[in-house]
Structure formats: structure tokens, C-alpha cells
Design a protein around this motif. Structure first.
Motif, PDB file in Angstrom:
ATOM      1  N   MET A   2       0.826  -1.209   0.000  1.00  0.00           N
ATOM      2  CA  MET A   2       0.000   0.000   0.000  1.00  0.00           C
ATOM      3  C   MET A   2       0.861   1.262   0.000  1.00  0.00           C
ATOM      4  O   MET A   2       0.498   2.264  -0.624  1.00  0.00           O
ATOM      5  N   LEU A   3       1.999   1.214   0.679  1.00  0.00           N
ATOM      6  CA  LEU A   3       2.898   2.371   0.678  1.00  0.00           C
ATOM      7  C   LEU A   3       3.476   2.626  -0.707  1.00  0.00           C
ATOM      8  O   LEU A   3       3.694   3.770  -1.109  1.00  0.00           O
ATOM      9  N   ASP A   4       3.756   1.542  -1.442  1.00  0.00           N
ATOM     10  CA  ASP A   4       4.198   1.629  -2.841  1.00  0.00           C
ATOM     11  C   ASP A   4       5.432   2.517  -2.995  1.00  0.00           C
ATOM     12  O   ASP A   4       5.490   3.390  -3.869  1.00  0.00           O
ATOM     13  N   LEU A   5       6.434   2.282  -2.141  1.00  0.00           N
ATOM     14  CA  LEU A   5       7.675   3.051  -2.217  1.00  0.00           C
ATOM     15  C   LEU A   5       8.661   2.373  -3.157  1.00  0.00           C
ATOM     16  O   LEU A   5       8.682   1.152  -3.292  1.00  0.00           O
ATOM     17  N   GLY A  43       7.356   7.708   3.316  1.00  0.00           N
ATOM     18  CA  GLY A  43       6.217   6.946   3.810  1.00  0.00           C
ATOM     19  C   GLY A  43       6.402   6.583   5.260  1.00  0.00           C
ATOM     20  O   GLY A  43       7.524   6.483   5.764  1.00  0.00           O
ATOM     21  N   VAL A  44       5.272   6.394   5.948  1.00  0.00           N
ATOM     22  CA  VAL A  44       5.277   5.941   7.338  1.00  0.00           C
ATOM     23  C   VAL A  44       4.322   4.761   7.467  1.00  0.00           C
ATOM     24  O   VAL A  44       3.161   4.844   7.037  1.00  0.00           O
ATOM     25  N   LEU A  45       4.824   3.674   8.034  1.00  0.00           N
ATOM     26  CA  LEU A  45       3.979   2.562   8.469  1.00  0.00           C
ATOM     27  C   LEU A  45       3.821   2.696   9.979  1.00  0.00           C
ATOM     28  O   LEU A  45       4.773   2.480  10.735  1.00  0.00           O
ATOM     29  N   ASP A  46       2.635   3.088  10.405  1.00  0.00           N
ATOM     30  CA  ASP A  46       2.399   3.431  11.802  1.00  0.00           C
ATOM     31  C   ASP A  46       1.898   2.220  12.579  1.00  0.00           C
ATOM     32  O   ASP A  46       0.737   2.158  12.992  1.00  0.00           O
ATOM     33  N   ALA A  47       2.800   1.253  12.792  1.00  0.00           N
ATOM     34  CA  ALA A  47       2.413   0.039  13.509  1.00  0.00           C
ATOM     35  C   ALA A  47       2.118   0.304  14.975  1.00  0.00           C
ATOM     36  O   ALA A  47       1.433  -0.482  15.625  1.00  0.00           O
ATOM     37  N   THR A  68       2.996   9.148   1.927  1.00  0.00           N
ATOM     38  CA  THR A  68       1.967   8.159   2.247  1.00  0.00           C
ATOM     39  C   THR A  68       2.067   7.728   3.703  1.00  0.00           C
ATOM     40  O   THR A  68       3.165   7.460   4.211  1.00  0.00           O
ATOM     41  N   TYR A  69       0.906   7.640   4.341  1.00  0.00           N
ATOM     42  CA  TYR A  69       0.773   7.138   5.715  1.00  0.00           C
ATOM     43  C   TYR A  69      -0.143   5.920   5.666  1.00  0.00           C
ATOM     44  O   TYR A  69      -1.256   5.980   5.130  1.00  0.00           O
ATOM     45  N   ILE A  70       0.328   4.797   6.269  1.00  0.00           N
ATOM     46  CA  ILE A  70      -0.494   3.596   6.383  1.00  0.00           C
ATOM     47  C   ILE A  70      -0.572   3.194   7.854  1.00  0.00           C
ATOM     48  O   ILE A  70       0.451   3.024   8.525  1.00  0.00           O
ATOM     49  N   GLY A  71      -1.791   3.042   8.350  1.00  0.00           N
ATOM     50  CA  GLY A  71      -2.028   2.530   9.696  1.00  0.00           C
ATOM     51  C   GLY A  71      -2.501   1.095   9.649  1.00  0.00           C
ATOM     52  O   GLY A  71      -2.746   0.538   8.567  1.00  0.00           O
TER      53      GLY A  71
END
Length: 298
Positions: free
Chosen positions: A136-139, A203-207, A223-226
Motif C-alpha cells: 500500500m505504501l508503494d515506495l 512513507g510511514v507505516l504506523d504500527a 503516504t501514511y499507512i495505519g
């Protein structure tokens, strides 16, 4: 057979061991004799009513490792195959915390070579969540990624998989985890007591679920993904904001299982409990501070 269920919402005291018939196997499905099943925060959320279902008997458990016990028509597996799998969503009355579990055949993958069942059971939900979040971040290779909660189940696998993709990874976690995360592929480390530099990451993956504090670290247009749909912050500065709704995917899980077999993905088990002590396992999960998954063993 035994299954871990809840018929009322609450804390660990709501967990019950219920006797149920062995579930039938349908077309395109396999029945797995469960050897181990990880306990995840999502199970605690289901137990406490986050996903609804009041008045129903809800089966707990998403992850499973075991052997194929029966094969439905059209399912390309054989009895005795050693497998792992992911069952997603609200289940009435049966999850994977049971003596037997039925999954769609395309939600199942070969178990990783060289890992015991308990460690194998820790993989499906966490590895698929990490992989699908990175999708989803697609970096692109060389772009910058911040992973919050990087020492947790999803976070660690995200760091490992991001390394395989050639991303420049910063891990945010407790100061005690710096050496560990460097060994798993983090290029940079940030103690969680520090504030990430504003607008510094593609991008940030906010685990860790930091929300707006993590969003502030994303560059304009990034991009931010939670990990919890509905809890993500509102967008700003042209940032794409989304949250993962993890999907069972046996083909992808097979790839991740191979990575675990080579050591590229680290399976971590904090403690095992007998299935009959599922309530105690939930209480231990609630205490926090674990590095690795709690696993139930029938």
C-alpha cells in the motif's frame, strides 16, 4: 473438540473453552489439525467487542500451524501436509484457537522449513500485514520509510521486508531495541522518546498507532499507512492516508514462509500456553511488554 470462544464481551475472564463438533470441510476448503495457534492483539479486540457480534458465540484465533486433516473437493492439498494459514474476520462459532480449524484452501501455505509449529504459527497475520502494508505504501528502492512500533510483530517484519525491497528504513521503538532492529535490517534508529523529524519520510507505516504524530513525519505528498481501519488521522499536506484491512493470501504467505525458512524473516515466540489455559494467555497478553507472540498449543 475444544475451541476458544466468547459469548459475552470483556477482559480475559470472558474467554471460554467450548466443546463443539469437529467442523465439516466444504468445497475448496481444508480442515487442519491444529498444532499451534498464535494469540494476537486482534483476538483481544474481538474478545472485548471491538468488531461487534454481541449475543453470538464468537470463535477466536486468526493464525494457525498444523497438518491437513481433510481435503474438500477442488482443494489442492493432501492429508498430512504441514501448513500455516490465516483466517480473517468475525467467526461464529469457530476460529483457529481450537483442536481443528477449517480454512479456504487458498488461505493456506506450506509451513516454513526448519521451524517448529509454535514459531510457524506466529507468522501468517504479522507477515501478511507487513507485506500488504508495504504494498500500500508503494515506495521505490532508495525511498525513505519510518516504521513506528518497529520491534513489534508487524513492525519487525516490515523492517525485514523493507530491507529486501531496498528501502531506506528508520525504526522507531524502545531504546533497548536498537541493536535488535539493526540486526533485522534497519538503516537508522529513533528512540520512541524522541519526536521524528517533521516531513522527513516518503512513507510511514504506523504500527504503533501514533496517529497525527506519525503523520507529521511524512513529507508533503507522501503516504501514511495505519493498521487499524477507522483510526487513521485525517489527511493534510497532500498526504495519502489509508489503513490496512489484511487479507488471507496463501500464495503470498508461501513466499513469506520461504523467507522465514531462510531466516530473512524472524519468527519470535515469547511463550506458549496449553489451549485449555487460553484465559491465562489473554491475561498475559494484556500485561504487555512481550517481544514475540504468545502461542496456544492444543
Amino acid at each position: 473438540m475444544r475451541a476458544v470462544t466468547v459469548s459475552r464481551f470483556g477482559g480475559p475472564e470472558a474467554v471460554e473453552i467450548t466443546e463443539l463438533p469437529v467442523p465439516p470441510v466444504g468445497t475448496g476448503q481444508v480442515r487442519i489439525k491444529v498444532a499451534a495457534a498464535a494469540l494476537n492483539p486482534v483476538d483481544a479486540a474481538m474478545r472485548s467487542g471491538v468488531f461487534g457480534g454481541e449475543g453470538e458465540r464468537i470463535g477466536l484465533g486468526w493464525d494457525v500451524a498444523g497438518t491437513v486433516h481433510a481435503v474438500g473437493d477442488g482443494a489442492d492439498w493432501s492429508v498430512g501436509d504441514r501448513v500455516i494459514g490465516l483466517a480473517t474476520g468475525h467467526r461464529t462459532p469457530l476460529g483457529t484457537h481450537a483442536d481443528y480449524a477449517v480454512l479456504d484452501a487458498d488461505a493456506v501455505a506450506p509451513a516454513p522449513a526448519g521451524l517448529d509449529d509454535a514459531h510457524a504459527a506466529s507468522l501468517p497475520l504479522n507477515t501478511l500485514s507487513a507485506a500488504q502494508s508495504l504494498d500500500m505504501l508503494d515506495l521505490r528502492e532508495g525511498q525513505t520509510l519510518l516504521v513506528t512500533g518497529a520491534a513489534g510483530g508487524v513492525g519487525t517484519h516490515a523492517v525485514e521486508l523493507a530491507r529486501l525491497r531496498g528501502l531506506d528504513v528508520t525504526a522507531l521503538a524502545s531504546a533497548d531495541d536498537e541493536e535488535f532492529l539493526a540486526s533485522r535490517g534497519a538503516d537508522h534508529f529513533l528512540a520512541r522518546t524522541r519526536t521524528p523529524e517533521p516531513a522527513a519520510f516518503d512513507g510511514v507505516l504506523d504500527a504503533a498507532g501514533l496517529g497525527r504524530a506519525a503523520l507529521a513525519a511524512v513529507r508533503d505528498g507522501g503516504t501514511y499507512i495505519g493498521l487499524w481501519p477507522g483510526r487513521e488521522p485525517e489527511t493534510e499536506r497532500g498526504i495519502r492516508v489509508d489503513a490496512l484491512d489484511v487479507r488471507a493470501d496463501g500464495a503470498r504467505l508461501a513466499e513469506l514462509s520461504r523467507h522465514a525458512g531462510t531466516g530473512a524473516l524472524l519468527a519470535r515466540v515469547a511463550r506458549t500456553y496449553p489451549l485449555d489455559e487460553a484465559g491465562r494467555a489473554h491475561a498475559r497478553l494484556a500485561d504487555g511488554g512481550l517481544r514475540g507472540r504468545i502461542v496456544l498449543v492444543p
